[in-house]
Scaffold this active site. Sequence first.
Site, PDB file in Angstrom:
ATOM      1  N   LYS A  20     -12.863  63.541  20.032  1.00 25.08           N
ATOM      2  CA  LYS A  20     -13.260  64.472  21.093  1.00 25.08           C
ATOM      3  C   LYS A  20     -13.171  65.911  20.603  1.00 25.08           C
ATOM      4  O   LYS A  20     -14.057  66.733  20.872  1.00 25.08           O
ATOM      5  CB  LYS A  20     -12.370  64.263  22.322  1.00 25.08           C
ATOM      6  CG  LYS A  20     -12.735  65.142  23.519  1.00 25.08           C
ATOM      7  CD  LYS A  20     -12.150  64.579  24.803  1.00 25.08           C
ATOM      8  CE  LYS A  20     -10.663  64.812  24.917  1.00 25.08           C
ATOM      9  NZ  LYS A  20     -10.337  66.164  25.430  1.00 25.08           N
ATOM     10  N   SER A  21     -12.102  66.231  19.882  1.00 20.70           N
ATOM     11  CA  SER A  21     -11.906  67.604  19.411  1.00 20.70           C
ATOM     12  C   SER A  21     -13.031  68.041  18.487  1.00 20.70           C
ATOM     13  O   SER A  21     -13.584  69.149  18.617  1.00 20.70           O
ATOM     14  CB  SER A  21     -10.566  67.722  18.684  1.00 20.70           C
ATOM     15  OG  SER A  21      -9.492  67.430  19.538  1.00 20.70           O
ATOM     16  N   ARG A  25     -16.379  70.951  19.202  1.00 23.62           N
ATOM     17  CA  ARG A  25     -16.627  72.051  18.268  1.00 23.62           C
ATOM     18  C   ARG A  25     -17.998  71.920  17.610  1.00 23.62           C
ATOM     19  O   ARG A  25     -18.720  72.917  17.472  1.00 23.62           O
ATOM     20  CB  ARG A  25     -15.510  72.081  17.211  1.00 23.62           C
ATOM     21  CG  ARG A  25     -14.168  72.569  17.770  1.00 23.62           C
ATOM     22  CD  ARG A  25     -12.989  72.111  16.914  1.00 23.62           C
ATOM     23  NE  ARG A  25     -11.727  72.675  17.347  1.00 23.62           N
ATOM     24  CZ  ARG A  25     -11.022  72.213  18.382  1.00 23.62           C
ATOM     25  NH1 ARG A  25     -11.477  71.188  19.093  1.00 23.62           N
ATOM     26  NH2 ARG A  25      -9.873  72.780  18.703  1.00 23.62           N
ATOM     27  N   GLY A  92     -10.698  71.264  29.727  1.00 31.11           N
ATOM     28  CA  GLY A  92     -10.056  72.523  29.384  1.00 31.11           C
ATOM     29  C   GLY A  92     -10.630  73.129  28.120  1.00 31.11           C
ATOM     30  O   GLY A  92     -10.736  74.357  28.000  1.00 31.11           O
ATOM     31  N   SER A 164      -1.283  77.314  23.894  1.00 38.35           N
ATOM     32  CA  SER A 164      -2.364  76.427  23.469  1.00 38.35           C
ATOM     33  C   SER A 164      -3.107  77.046  22.302  1.00 38.35           C
ATOM     34  O   SER A 164      -3.428  78.248  22.317  1.00 38.35           O
ATOM     35  CB  SER A 164      -3.347  76.180  24.623  1.00 38.35           C
ATOM     36  OG  SER A 164      -4.477  75.447  24.181  1.00 38.35           O
ATOM     37  N   SER A 192       0.280  73.509  18.271  1.00 40.44           N
ATOM     38  CA  SER A 192      -0.889  72.649  18.011  1.00 40.44           C
ATOM     39  C   SER A 192      -1.785  73.239  16.930  1.00 40.44           C
ATOM     40  O   SER A 192      -3.010  73.160  17.008  1.00 40.44           O
ATOM     41  CB  SER A 192      -1.698  72.431  19.302  1.00 40.44           C
ATOM     42  OG  SER A 192      -0.884  72.010  20.362  1.00 40.44           O
ATOM     43  N   ASP A 307      -0.900  65.568  22.032  1.00 33.64           N
ATOM     44  CA  ASP A 307      -1.609  64.469  22.689  1.00 33.64           C
ATOM     45  C   ASP A 307      -0.987  63.103  22.424  1.00 33.64           C
ATOM     46  O   ASP A 307      -1.332  62.126  23.090  1.00 33.64           O
ATOM     47  CB  ASP A 307      -3.078  64.460  22.261  1.00 33.64           C
ATOM     48  CG  ASP A 307      -3.867  65.598  22.887  1.00 33.64           C
ATOM     49  OD1 ASP A 307      -3.371  66.200  23.861  1.00 33.64           O
ATOM     50  OD2 ASP A 307      -4.973  65.899  22.402  1.00 33.64           O
ATOM     51  N   ARG A 379      -4.960  60.317  29.151  1.00 34.57           N
ATOM     52  CA  ARG A 379      -3.887  59.906  28.240  1.00 34.57           C
ATOM     53  C   ARG A 379      -2.735  59.227  28.980  1.00 34.57           C
ATOM     54  O   ARG A 379      -2.101  58.315  28.448  1.00 34.57           O
ATOM     55  CB  ARG A 379      -3.419  61.098  27.420  1.00 34.57           C
ATOM     56  CG  ARG A 379      -4.554  61.755  26.655  1.00 34.57           C
ATOM     57  CD  ARG A 379      -4.142  62.339  25.331  1.00 34.57           C
ATOM     58  NE  ARG A 379      -5.287  62.978  24.695  1.00 34.57           N
ATOM     59  CZ  ARG A 379      -6.224  62.343  24.008  1.00 34.57           C
ATOM     60  NH1 ARG A 379      -6.161  61.025  23.860  1.00 34.57           N
ATOM     61  NH2 ARG A 379      -7.235  63.010  23.464  1.00 34.57           N
TER      62      ARG A 379
END
Length: 423
Positions: A20-21, A25, A92, A164, A192, A307, A379
């Site tokens: 997903k990350s 991007r 988010g 974050s 992170s 996560d 999650r």
Amino acid sequence: MIASVERSLISGEVYAPPSKSYTHRAILITALGAGGKVLRPLLSADTLATVSASEAFGARIRKEPQKNDLSIDGVRDLPQTPEDVIDVLNSGTTLRFCSAVAALTAGAVLTGDSSIRTRPNGPLLSSLSELGADAFSIKNNGKAPLVIRGKMLGGTAHLQGGLSSQFLSALLIACPLAERETRIIIEGELKSRPYAEITLDMLHDAGIKIEEQKQEFIVSPGQSFGLKEYTIPGDFSSASYPLAAAAVTGSEAIVKGVLPSRQGDSAIIDILTRMGAQVSWNRESGDLKIKGGDLEGVEVDASRTPDLVPTIAVLGAVANGETTVVNAEHVRHKETDRLHAMAVELAKMGAKIKERPDGLVIQGGKLHGASVHGYHDHRIVMALTVAGFVAGETKIDTAEAVDVSYPGFFMEMERLGARVRVE
């Protein structure tokens, strides 16, 4: 929707869904340039929100016939002012990234669902304001709905790093198109950090030059995006659920498609190994084999892997001895307060779990079935499903939340032999 879970053993092979990350991007970075293709993306509720937002900035995005690949006609470094409010739904990442891109236009309003409207964005709004944009929360609380009025010129921004890494990634994506050089100074520890490193890698692939120092990033102005084609790797965050399912049930399974990348959640391999599972990873083929058994409690520093915390909490609840999760205060600012959610719901299943301001202390033991709340958080739902494979007779509400990152989760678990149904 309600997921009903019974005691289960699993076996067989499953492909990890695409990251997903990386998908978020790749879509946005490709859309900001002339365009290109994103191969094997994750097409989930969250990433489709980024598709929609990118189209609001003027990109044209279409799914290739008979494939999941995306073909993108980009904005050629000139994002347009959106015609309407950008609704990020529950994403988010989309909210933060596209707020920064909005600062390159005449302005935009961004909002999302009830969960999104509880998530903090103050550090990003402050940084965008320092760089020349007018960025504020309608309710003056740092939370969506957000109003961004451009244009961001550049300059120096001071960014709080403890909440974050998405705020930094948002600035890194947008600032190459600013009029002046941008200096982003990180105040405090950057939580992170692996996610920011993913952003830097992908921007480098797109031809963007950023000077990286320990607490400072310097972005040259007037650059051009050129990400022509990008293949999305398998997602370690999502892979953690079938891996954990095998570990807690003493089963054997193979998770395929998990190739080396910058993902911090690849730490799940080390965590499972330290807990006593037998894990082998072929980095060339992407095959990750696991055999579960008696697990032992460990300490996990979650500063780089937020996560994984729900998965680790379930592993700790089943393992012998004590498992502690530390440096996880930022996990409270996800789709829900995940530290509190896992402490409350695992306690319903008989776990001895104590919540700390920045983590969890879990005494392993036996779990029993219960009706638990999924908090509309993908999650939380998937982690509690894994717990249900050990506890049996477990019902989890808001099960549809898995569509955010792993739309085929329940189907894949059934295919591995798990006893789970959703209705």
